[in-house]
Write a protein that holds these residues in place. Structure first.
Motif, PDB file in Angstrom:
ATOM      1  N   PHE A  37       0.905  -1.046  -0.065  1.00  0.00           N
ATOM      2  CA  PHE A  37      -0.095  -0.077  -0.158  1.00  0.00           C
ATOM      3  C   PHE A  37       0.564   1.378   0.112  1.00  0.00           C
ATOM      4  CE2 PHE A  37      -3.230  -3.085   2.207  1.00  0.00           C
ATOM      5  CZ  PHE A  37      -4.219  -2.818   1.249  1.00  0.00           C
ATOM      6  N   LEU A  38       0.348   2.457  -0.683  1.00  0.00           N
ATOM      7  CA  LEU A  38       0.528   3.508  -0.805  1.00  0.00           C
ATOM      8  C   LEU A  38      -0.203   4.268   0.261  1.00  0.00           C
ATOM      9  CD1 LEU A  38       1.909   4.047  -4.425  1.00  0.00           C
ATOM     10  CD2 LEU A  38       3.126   3.395  -2.596  1.00  0.00           C
ATOM     11  N   VAL A  39      -1.233   4.330   0.074  1.00  0.00           N
ATOM     12  CA  VAL A  39      -2.058   4.815   0.832  1.00  0.00           C
ATOM     13  C   VAL A  39      -3.373   3.736   1.723  1.00  0.00           C
ATOM     14  CG1 VAL A  39      -4.033   6.841   0.775  1.00  0.00           C
ATOM     15  CG2 VAL A  39      -1.264   7.552  -0.356  1.00  0.00           C
ATOM     16  N   GLU A  40      -3.722   3.918   2.560  1.00  0.00           N
ATOM     17  CA  GLU A  40      -4.675   2.913   3.176  1.00  0.00           C
ATOM     18  C   GLU A  40      -6.389   3.862   3.598  1.00  0.00           C
ATOM     19  OE1 GLU A  40      -3.542  -0.709   5.471  1.00  0.00           O
ATOM     20  OE2 GLU A  40      -1.490   0.669   5.511  1.00  0.00           O
ATOM     21  N   ILE A  44      -4.298   9.389   6.595  1.00  0.00           N
ATOM     22  CA  ILE A  44      -4.200  10.159   6.691  1.00  0.00           C
ATOM     23  C   ILE A  44      -3.186  10.279   5.068  1.00  0.00           C
ATOM     24  CG2 ILE A  44      -3.149  12.928   6.432  1.00  0.00           C
ATOM     25  CD1 ILE A  44      -4.116  13.003   9.066  1.00  0.00           C
ATOM     26  N   ALA A  45      -3.234  10.201   4.447  1.00  0.00           N
ATOM     27  CA  ALA A  45      -2.668  10.127   3.002  1.00  0.00           C
ATOM     28  C   ALA A  45      -1.929  11.498   2.615  1.00  0.00           C
ATOM     29  CB  ALA A  45      -3.119  10.343   1.601  1.00  0.00           C
ATOM     30  N   ASP A  46      -0.384  11.677   3.730  1.00  0.00           N
ATOM     31  CA  ASP A  46       0.872  12.801   3.582  1.00  0.00           C
ATOM     32  C   ASP A  46       1.308  13.308   2.856  1.00  0.00           C
ATOM     33  OD1 ASP A  46       1.841  10.753   4.598  1.00  0.00           O
ATOM     34  OD2 ASP A  46       2.809  11.502   6.186  1.00  0.00           O
ATOM     35  N   LYS A  47       1.493  11.912   1.309  1.00  0.00           N
ATOM     36  CA  LYS A  47       2.301  12.004   0.741  1.00  0.00           C
ATOM     37  C   LYS A  47       1.376  12.239  -1.027  1.00  0.00           C
ATOM     38  CE  LYS A  47       5.445   9.341   3.274  1.00  0.00           C
ATOM     39  NZ  LYS A  47       5.148   9.035   4.779  1.00  0.00           N
ATOM     40  N   GLU A  48       2.604  12.436  -1.871  1.00  0.00           N
ATOM     41  CA  GLU A  48       2.105  12.928  -3.114  1.00  0.00           C
ATOM     42  C   GLU A  48       2.654  11.849  -3.396  1.00  0.00           C
ATOM     43  OE1 GLU A  48       0.411  15.311  -6.502  1.00  0.00           O
ATOM     44  OE2 GLU A  48       1.999  16.461  -4.894  1.00  0.00           O
ATOM     45  N   MET A  74       0.889   5.215 -13.761  1.00  0.00           N
ATOM     46  CA  MET A  74       1.995   4.604 -14.095  1.00  0.00           C
ATOM     47  C   MET A  74       2.840   5.485 -14.891  1.00  0.00           C
ATOM     48  SD  MET A  74      -0.094   2.493 -17.496  1.00  0.00           S
ATOM     49  CE  MET A  74      -0.728   3.754 -18.023  1.00  0.00           C
ATOM     50  N   GLU A  75       4.454   5.044 -15.003  1.00  0.00           N
ATOM     51  CA  GLU A  75       5.361   5.686 -15.416  1.00  0.00           C
ATOM     52  C   GLU A  75       4.972   7.940 -15.967  1.00  0.00           C
ATOM     53  OE1 GLU A  75       6.986   1.685 -15.919  1.00  0.00           O
ATOM     54  OE2 GLU A  75       5.527   2.740 -16.817  1.00  0.00           O
ATOM     55  N   ASN A  76       5.264   8.188 -14.817  1.00  0.00           N
ATOM     56  CA  ASN A  76       5.745   9.672 -14.890  1.00  0.00           C
ATOM     57  C   ASN A  76       4.150  10.096 -14.832  1.00  0.00           C
ATOM     58  OD1 ASN A  76       7.643  10.337 -16.666  1.00  0.00           O
ATOM     59  ND2 ASN A  76       7.309   9.611 -18.150  1.00  0.00           N
ATOM     60  N   TRP A  77       3.356   9.547 -13.490  1.00  0.00           N
ATOM     61  CA  TRP A  77       1.643   9.915 -13.108  1.00  0.00           C
ATOM     62  C   TRP A  77       1.654   9.993 -12.132  1.00  0.00           C
ATOM     63  CZ3 TRP A  77      -2.544   6.884 -15.210  1.00  0.00           C
ATOM     64  CH2 TRP A  77      -2.413   6.518 -16.645  1.00  0.00           C
ATOM     65  N   TRP A  78       1.267  10.941 -11.318  1.00  0.00           N
ATOM     66  CA  TRP A  78       0.727  11.291 -10.096  1.00  0.00           C
ATOM     67  C   TRP A  78      -0.265  11.062  -9.498  1.00  0.00           C
ATOM     68  CZ3 TRP A  78       4.614  14.536  -7.936  1.00  0.00           C
ATOM     69  CH2 TRP A  78       5.850  15.242  -8.344  1.00  0.00           C
ATOM     70  N   ILE A  79       0.017  10.156  -7.853  1.00  0.00           N
ATOM     71  CA  ILE A  79      -1.273  10.031  -7.078  1.00  0.00           C
ATOM     72  C   ILE A  79      -1.283   9.734  -5.768  1.00  0.00           C
ATOM     73  CG2 ILE A  79       0.033   7.488  -7.256  1.00  0.00           C
ATOM     74  CD1 ILE A  79      -2.655   6.322  -8.863  1.00  0.00           C
ATOM     75  N   THR A  80      -2.317  10.320  -5.199  1.00  0.00           N
ATOM     76  CA  THR A  80      -2.643  10.451  -3.611  1.00  0.00           C
ATOM     77  C   THR A  80      -3.427  10.225  -3.515  1.00  0.00           C
ATOM     78  OG1 THR A  80      -1.583  10.808  -1.630  1.00  0.00           O
ATOM     79  CG2 THR A  80      -2.318  12.780  -3.279  1.00  0.00           C
TER      80      THR A  80
END
Length: 187
Positions: A37-40, A44-48, A74-80
């Motif tokens: 997981f990156l976010v659960e 709190i999602a404290d990272k982008e 995927m590559e070069n995409w931002w997510i949070t």
């Protein structure tokens, strides 16, 4: 050879070597394995995250336990979870890795510092936000007005590599159709 994040940033704004070193100093590298997981939800999602290599998905489960995919990254995409990230409230979604992934992340605190100290990056993220809103609007319009076949064809045309990297059941969850319907759309 330029750093991939610098190439990405320079698609929107120009930066000097010193400016990029300053920008990169606000990011940290992260390696995640498949299914981590990156976010659960509830945290709190404290990272982008910026995907250097790999593939991730953001999703939630409805009351019946059905998975709904909001976004792939995927590559070069931002997510949070942007609501959680901006408001610093508990996340309503999960984000996990579909593949072993290399990422760069910036904390909420570091992003605030960076944008206050370097207005170029404030402009960069403003433009990225505008592009994100356009993509979200187009996704909502597609869900509301296009048939499942049309949604499938648009996704295939825009992101053909996604079909090689993501299981069909997840493509179905993204398109809002059953696995069986997706199989019929393939024919």
């Amino acid at each position: 050879m330029k750093h991939p994040l610098r190439e990405h940033i320079e698609e929107i704004i120009a930066v000097t070597d010193d400016e990029f070193d300053f920008i990169l100093g606000h990011f940290s590298p992260l390696q995640k394995r498949r299914h981590q997981f990156l976010v659960e939800e509830g945290k709190i999602a404290d990272k982008e995250y910026w995907v250097v290599k790999g593939c991730v998905k953001s999703y939630f489960f409805d009351e019946e336990g059905k998975e709904h995919i909001l976004q792939f990254g995927m590559e070069n995409w931002w997510i949070t979870d942007y609501e959680s990230f901006v408001t610093q409230t508990p996340s309503k979604i999960y984000i996990d890795c579909l593949e072993d992934s290399e990422l760069l992340y910036i904390t909420h605190e570091n992003r605030e510092k960076l944008t206050s100290q370097m207005h170029k990056m404030e402009r960069f993220w403003a433009k990225k936000s505008k592009f994100g809103r356009i993509a979200l609007q187009n996704r909502i319009l597609s869900l509301l007005k296009n048939s499942a076949k049309e949604r499938y064809n648009v996704l295939l045309a825009q992101y053909p590599q996604l079909f090689q990297r993501v299981p069909k059941k997840l493509i179905a969850a993204y398109l809002g159709v059953s696995r069986e319907t997706l199989s019929r759309l393939n024919d």
